[in-house]
Design a protein around this motif. Structure first.
Motif, PDB file in Angstrom:
ATOM      1  N   TRP A 120       0.582  -1.266   0.224  1.00  0.00           N
ATOM      2  CA  TRP A 120       0.435   0.187   0.021  1.00  0.00           C
ATOM      3  C   TRP A 120       0.914   1.008   0.313  1.00  0.00           C
ATOM      4  N   TYR A 146       1.744   1.935  -3.688  1.00  0.00           N
ATOM      5  CA  TYR A 146       1.171   2.880  -4.509  1.00  0.00           C
ATOM      6  C   TYR A 146       1.014   4.035  -3.983  1.00  0.00           C
ATOM      7  N   VAL A 183      -0.902   1.987 -10.475  1.00  0.00           N
ATOM      8  CA  VAL A 183      -0.969   0.112  -9.786  1.00  0.00           C
ATOM      9  C   VAL A 183       0.540  -0.737 -10.252  1.00  0.00           C
ATOM     10  N   SER A 205       3.778   0.335  -9.257  1.00  0.00           N
ATOM     11  CA  SER A 205       4.010   0.039  -7.882  1.00  0.00           C
ATOM     12  C   SER A 205       3.990  -2.095  -7.726  1.00  0.00           C
ATOM     13  N   THR A 206       3.084  -2.086  -8.797  1.00  0.00           N
ATOM     14  CA  THR A 206       3.268  -3.824  -8.961  1.00  0.00           C
ATOM     15  C   THR A 206       4.586  -4.011  -9.072  1.00  0.00           C
TER      16      THR A 206
END
Length: 99
Positions: free
Chosen positions: A40, A43, A75, A78-79
């Motif tokens: 989180w 993100y 997203v 971040s991934t």
């Protein structure tokens, strides 16, 4: 060669991913952020970077379609950031891939 990080670099996938990974590792144990799950945190960092890069590259006058993609791009960044850190950690620790 003094511009290692610029808004143009942050607007690229590689630049945003690298800076997200760097800030995530730097901030994940900092004060109240230590309670937040790392994914989180990653993100939110990616989202802030993507908003900043989008605003800097075209200003706040960007059409709504551009701004609608910012959370989705965050997203993806971040991934990728989380995955690249996990892969680097596996290499350093000498663990085999479990795929």
């Amino acid at each position: 060669m003094n511009d290692f990080v610029s808004w143009e670099v942050l607007a690229t996938f590689a630049g945003a991913t690298a800076v997200t990974a760097l800030f995530t590792q730097w901030l994940k144990n900092a004060g109240p952020l230590a309670k937040l799950p790392t994914q989180w945190l990653s993100y939110f960092i990616a989202l802030i970077l993507m908003v900043g890069a989008t605003a800097a590259s075209g200003g706040w006058a960007q059409p709504w379609q551009v701004w609608a993609l910012v959370p989705l791009n965050a997203v993806i960044v971040s991934t990728a950031s989380n995955g690249s850190y996990a892969a680097a950690k596996r290499v350093v620790e000498g663990k085999a891939d479990k795929t």
